[in-house]
Design an enzyme around this catalytic site. Sequence first.
Site, PDB file in Angstrom:
ATOM      1  N   CYS A  96       2.008  -2.575   1.174  1.00 32.30           N
ATOM      2  CA  CYS A  96       2.865  -2.292   0.126  1.00 32.30           C
ATOM      3  C   CYS A  96       1.890  -1.639  -1.489  1.00 32.30           C
ATOM      4  CB  CYS A  96       3.873  -3.128  -1.248  1.00 32.30           C
ATOM      5  SG  CYS A  96       2.854  -5.033  -1.884  1.00 32.30           S
ATOM      6  N   PHE A  97       1.890  -0.936  -2.305  1.00 31.42           N
ATOM      7  CA  PHE A  97       0.847  -0.428  -3.212  1.00 31.42           C
ATOM      8  C   PHE A  97      -0.533  -1.739  -3.063  1.00 31.42           C
ATOM      9  CE2 PHE A  97      -0.870   0.581  -7.283  1.00 31.42           C
ATOM     10  CZ  PHE A  97      -1.248   1.922  -7.075  1.00 31.42           C
TER      11      PHE A  97
END
Length: 366
Positions: A96-97
């Site tokens: 994810c980020f």
Amino acid sequence: MSLPLVEPDLALLREGRMLIDVRAPVEFAQGALPGAVNLPLMDDEERHLVGIAYKQHGQQAAIDLGERLVRNGIKAARVAAWRRLLESHPDAIIYCFRGGLRSQVAQQWLMDAGLERPRIRGGWKAMRQALCARIDAAAEQPLLVVGGLTGCAKTALIRALGNGLDLEGCARHKGSAFGRHPLPAPSQIDFEHAMGLRLLDLPGPLVVEDESRHIGAANIPLTFWRAMESAPRLRVEMPLDWRLVQIHKDYIDDLWEVHRQQFGEWLGWALMRKQLAGSLARLRKRLGSARLARLQRLQALAFREHERGNRQAHEAWLAPLLTEYYDPMYRHQLEKHPEQRFLHVGDWESCLEAARAWAVEAKQPA
């Protein structure tokens, strides 16, 4: 139970490992890791609502809201999508980020379904930092820039070299008024990631084509651009008839093949005509109204002849496009930069050999 992690190692990209990007679609569209597939934990609206909850009430409130938003089969559908991908790519890795909550949730949901997959420590952000650092490091490598008039097949020369970096390929644009690709251009982030990925296999002297800093919608990173500005150069010089063959291949034959494959015969032909007519029309300011109108008439006639089987009719407008637009513009740029030094000026084959000889010399210890 702790959830498994892998380090943000660029070898994952070099090896072509399958990556599952669980960020929202809007984030993925802004830029992803090379080769990643977007199978989001939350859609754009869900992400927006959870983000508000996080800011106003903290992490636990955001987690609770997220769980409520994905009830009624949504969670099962997303786990099923991850499982289908893992059936064909069992070594896929999640990110994810920042490698935090969203990828951990995805891991836990998969774990509950009997599948254990690692996430990238630091996520997209850590991998992007590593790719950008690779570009900055490349700016310190020996660099050679290949210039020349339009139609001198500079991109083909770059691709013929084992140490060539095709910036136009990374940008999906030929770097000119007629250079737009039928497929959407990459985001700035994806352009930089494509550069960084290619540079993973180019640790030594680099050869690039002479470009402005802007290639279509993409900007060459500043550190690398500054290195290009100060690098030695080669200049390819080829006669007009040779260049016409090359530009016909680039602007007509190759462009038509891409349009035909993507859109079919009828729609592809219509879209190619529209693209070339629009590219020519955008030169009004530089060409002037009268000269533009003449080239537009010649272009329209060439398309009619093309439909009758005479593909060479395009030379009637491509030749003056070279001699009246591209060539004067390139010579003007040369006059603006008299400080540029050319290690070699010659035909295509001699420049190819000169680039290879330069690379051998550049590898020698000082």
